[in-house]
Design an enzyme around this catalytic site. Structure first.
Site, PDB file in Angstrom:
ATOM      1  N   ASP A   1       0.498  -1.472   0.077  1.00 44.55           N
ATOM      2  CA  ASP A   1       0.313   0.097   0.143  1.00 44.55           C
ATOM      3  C   ASP A   1       1.268   0.937   0.040  1.00 44.55           C
ATOM      4  O   ASP A   1       1.807   1.808   1.083  1.00 44.55           O
ATOM      5  CB  ASP A   1      -0.731   0.200   1.255  1.00 44.55           C
ATOM      6  CG  ASP A   1      -2.160   1.173   0.785  1.00 44.55           C
ATOM      7  OD1 ASP A   1      -2.011   1.364   0.462  1.00 44.55           O
ATOM      8  OD2 ASP A   1      -2.963   0.183   1.835  1.00 44.55           O
TER       9      ASP A   1
ATOM     10  N   ASP B   1      -2.750   4.720  -2.518  1.00 42.37           N
ATOM     11  CA  ASP B   1      -3.985   5.087  -2.178  1.00 42.37           C
ATOM     12  C   ASP B   1      -4.323   6.328  -2.373  1.00 42.37           C
ATOM     13  O   ASP B   1      -3.535   7.258  -2.651  1.00 42.37           O
ATOM     14  CB  ASP B   1      -4.041   5.235  -0.428  1.00 42.37           C
ATOM     15  CG  ASP B   1      -4.833   6.294   1.031  1.00 42.37           C
ATOM     16  OD1 ASP B   1      -5.696   4.559   0.640  1.00 42.37           O
ATOM     17  OD2 ASP B   1      -4.203   6.911   0.998  1.00 42.37           O
TER      18      ASP B   1
ATOM     19  N   GLU C   1      -6.599   3.509  -5.927  1.00 43.25           N
ATOM     20  CA  GLU C   1      -8.071   4.097  -5.125  1.00 43.25           C
ATOM     21  C   GLU C   1      -8.381   5.122  -6.050  1.00 43.25           C
ATOM     22  O   GLU C   1      -7.440   6.048  -5.499  1.00 43.25           O
ATOM     23  CB  GLU C   1      -7.894   3.685  -3.730  1.00 43.25           C
ATOM     24  CG  GLU C   1      -8.796   4.135  -2.761  1.00 43.25           C
ATOM     25  CD  GLU C   1      -8.792   4.197  -1.718  1.00 43.25           C
ATOM     26  OE1 GLU C   1      -9.816   4.186  -0.971  1.00 43.25           O
ATOM     27  OE2 GLU C   1      -7.372   5.211  -0.847  1.00 43.25           O
TER      28      GLU C   1
ATOM     29  N   HIS D   1     -10.841  -2.468   3.917  1.00 43.32           N
ATOM     30  CA  HIS D   1     -10.941  -2.121   5.875  1.00 43.32           C
ATOM     31  C   HIS D   1     -11.108  -0.750   5.204  1.00 43.32           C
ATOM     32  O   HIS D   1     -11.390   0.019   7.180  1.00 43.32           O
ATOM     33  CB  HIS D   1      -9.414  -1.641   5.994  1.00 43.32           C
ATOM     34  CG  HIS D   1      -8.594  -0.816   4.374  1.00 43.32           C
ATOM     35  ND1 HIS D   1      -8.778  -1.050   3.155  1.00 43.32           N
ATOM     36  CD2 HIS D   1      -8.484   0.796   4.184  1.00 43.32           C
ATOM     37  CE1 HIS D   1      -7.879   0.280   2.680  1.00 43.32           C
ATOM     38  NE2 HIS D   1      -8.140   1.414   3.522  1.00 43.32           N
ATOM     39  N   ASP D   2     -12.527  -0.144   4.858  1.00 36.35           N
ATOM     40  CA  ASP D   2     -13.086   0.959   4.887  1.00 36.35           C
ATOM     41  C   ASP D   2     -14.401   0.954   4.916  1.00 36.35           C
ATOM     42  O   ASP D   2     -14.935   1.800   5.142  1.00 36.35           O
ATOM     43  CB  ASP D   2     -12.282   2.059   3.677  1.00 36.35           C
ATOM     44  CG  ASP D   2     -11.005   2.927   4.321  1.00 36.35           C
ATOM     45  OD1 ASP D   2     -10.981   3.023   5.289  1.00 36.35           O
ATOM     46  OD2 ASP D   2     -10.666   3.141   2.872  1.00 36.35           O
TER      47      ASP D   2
END
Length: 563
Positions: A99, A195, A245, A319-320
């Site tokens: 990430d 990200d 993302e 995770h979000d």
């Protein structure tokens, strides 16, 4: 991106290391824990492991506030353990995806510490400063500007005030990012998840109007240029893959980001399908999903990316996001059936599927009973805003229970022992209450479990080229509970039927659908996967199965292959 690895038929497994497994029996997970579970991940059949950030961090946003990009946080382990993870995974045919968080750094990063020390410091221009704030809003709530009292200026933070946005207009920032990615590439990392990467280019003329600023930094003016630079200097001529993302992006931008000839990214995450339970675009409202809108969005992106030679990153969970079985399914009576149905619906689409830890066993939201059980800063900020808007604590908690990011961050449930086999130590966040029944050990023993269904779908992607290459057609776009679609090419077709409801519903093949089936065999099909065991027993060994009229039970799904 080119290369010998066939990543388009791969499946990525996302690990949130803090909650995956603690080999050292602490409150948080660690790299040694991931190494210890590699045999399980190999058995599951996944090709890449995406690790959420494991860098040194003050953890104001669970590691997405990085204070050192080229080391491992001692809470997770050491660089030597990371090297061992890469090597051990590689021996099992699994590649590591890191990430990369470079829209912002932690305010504790040495760059920012130097930047705030003096306006004349070379690192001052690594960040974005103003004498007065405008109306831009943080995605976590409140102003996107924070006063640095030492230097008398405000710095931009699109997220938490501990996450200062980098100034990508500065070529030294871009050079530093390239060096960071090269560092991990040289350690054997084969994939990179960037990200909120479509936010890195801010319009130099920052608005002073009444807007929240999104229009001035989302898919900004130089973002494609910046991504092409990273590609040329890191990815060109390798078999590395990348995924971006994309926050509030458009289909056209994602076609540009992922078209192979543009040399930017391998694939892109978009989130529009994750907003179908946001009434009027509002996240922090308790609401049921709009499945007609879900199908519209998914169809638009399936058809658009296919026609434009782009590539989707497919996901329900991360995770979000809340757990999908609680969000679009039923985490009670029909937990197994709805978790399998949602898996089939996603994995039969075009794109690269991502499986988030625990999704493969049908983990649901924890349904915490107090706000104190939540750890996420965005969640606590939202709870306070809801109270300030006049909601009673019980009403605000009901919203939080449905929408919080912490729904996905509870510890992975490995077995029915205390703390779900995650650790012998009490974990950093509470467990789901159902861990004694919903866990990996019990799921592996049950051939009809959600886990075994995911394993079949992962294997199917590697043996059925139609899943990678076929076009998409929604057969019932206006149906409120059935998601019935075809994947097809000139030689074969796949009919995927999904009941999104707890009520039975009959599927009738609509007029004109036969034209999309292989000519010469319009009335024959082979069942390749189903989520009700008796359906598989009924048709699994037969060459033909009826498909013109199918009664689908609650949350039932099945896929029929025409050749």
């Amino acid at each position: 991106m080119s290369g010998t690895h066939q990543w388009k038929n791969s499946v990525v497994y996302q690990i949130y290391p803090r909650s995956f497994y603690s080999k050292h029996n602490r409150a948080t997970g660690d790299l040694a824990g991931i190494i210890a579970k590699l045999d399980y991940l190999q058995w599951l059949g996944v090709d890449y492991l995406w690790l959420c950030p494991v860098y040194p961090s003050p953890q104001c946003d669970n590691g997405y506030d990085v204070s050192n990009y080229c080391d491992i946080d001692p809470a997770f382990g050491t660089l030597d353990e990371f090297r061992e993870l890469v090597a051990q995974a590689g021996r099992r045919g699994i590649r590591i995806m890191m990430d990369i968080v470079v829209n912002h750094t932690s305010t504790e990063h040495p760059w920012f510490q130097a930047a705030r020390a003096s306006r004349d410091n070379r690192y001052r221009d690594f960040y974005i400063w103003r004498d007065k704030p405008n109306r831009w809003q943080s995605k976590f709530g409140g102003s996107a500007w924070e006063l640095d009292e030492a230097s008398g200026q405000y710095y931009l933070h699109l997220f938490d005030k501990g996450q200062a946005d980098l100034n990508w207009e500065n070529p030294c920032v871009r050079k530093a990012v390239v060096e960071i990615v090269r560092f991990w590439r040289d350690l054997g990392v084969k994939g990179f998840r960037f990200d909120v990467i479509n936010l890195i280019s801010k319009c130099p003329l920052m608005s002073d109007d009444d807007s929240d600023g999104r229009a001035f930094y989302t898919d900004g003016p130089r973002v494609h240029e910046y991504l092409r630079q990273i590609y040329q200097e890191v990815f060109a001529g390798t078999d590395l893959i990348s995924v971006g993302e994309m926050s509030s992006t458009t289909l056209q931008h994602c076609l540009d980001y992922t078209h192979p000839e543009r040399q930017e990214l391998s694939m892109a995450f978009s989130f529009l399908h994750m907003k179908v339970d946001y009434p009027n675009g509002q996240k922090w409202v308790k609401a049921a999903p709009d499945f007609i809108e879900l199908k519209r969005v998914m169809g638009e992106w399936q058809n658009g990316m296919h026609a434009g030679n782009g590539w989707n990153a497919l996901f329900w969970c991360n995770h979000d996001q809340p757990r999908i079985v609680s969000r679009f399914g039923d985490d009670g009576r029909y937990r197994v059936e709805s978790a399998k149905m949602l898996a089939t619906a996603l994995h039969c689409l075009q794109g690269t599927p991502y499986v988030y830890q625990g999704e493969e066993i049908g983990m649901g939201n924890p349904h915490f009973e107090t706000i104190e059980q939540y750890r996420d800063i965005e969640t606590h900020n939202a709870y306070q805003r809801l109270l300030a808007e006049g909601l009673a604590p019980s009403q605000a908690l009901a919203v939080i229970s449905q929408k919080s990011r912490d729904n996905s961050r509870t510890p992975m449930q490995w077995d029915g022992s205390p703390h779900a086999g995650f650790s012998t130590h009490a974990p950093w966040i509470d467990l789901c209450r159902d861990y004694r029944e919903v866990n990996v050990a019990s799921a592996r023993r049950d051939p009809d479990s959600v886990l075994h269904h995911y394993r079949k779908l992962i294997a199917l992607r590697k043996t059925l080229p139609l899943l990678v290459n076929g076009a998409y057609q929604d057969l019932l776009p206006a149906h409120p509970q059935l998601w019935a679609y075809l994947r097809y090419d000139a030689e074969s077709a796949l009919l995927v039927l999904n009941n999104l409801s707890d009520e039975a519903s009959e599927f009738l093949l609509p007029d004109g659908a036969n034209e999309l089936l292989p000519q010469g065999r319009p009335h024959e099909a082979r069942l390749i996967i189903a989520n009700y065991l008796d359906r598989e027993h009924e048709h699994g060994r037969e060459k033909n199965a009826g498909f013109h009229r199918v009664l689908l039970r609650p949350y039932e799904s099945l896929a029929l292959h025409f050749t």
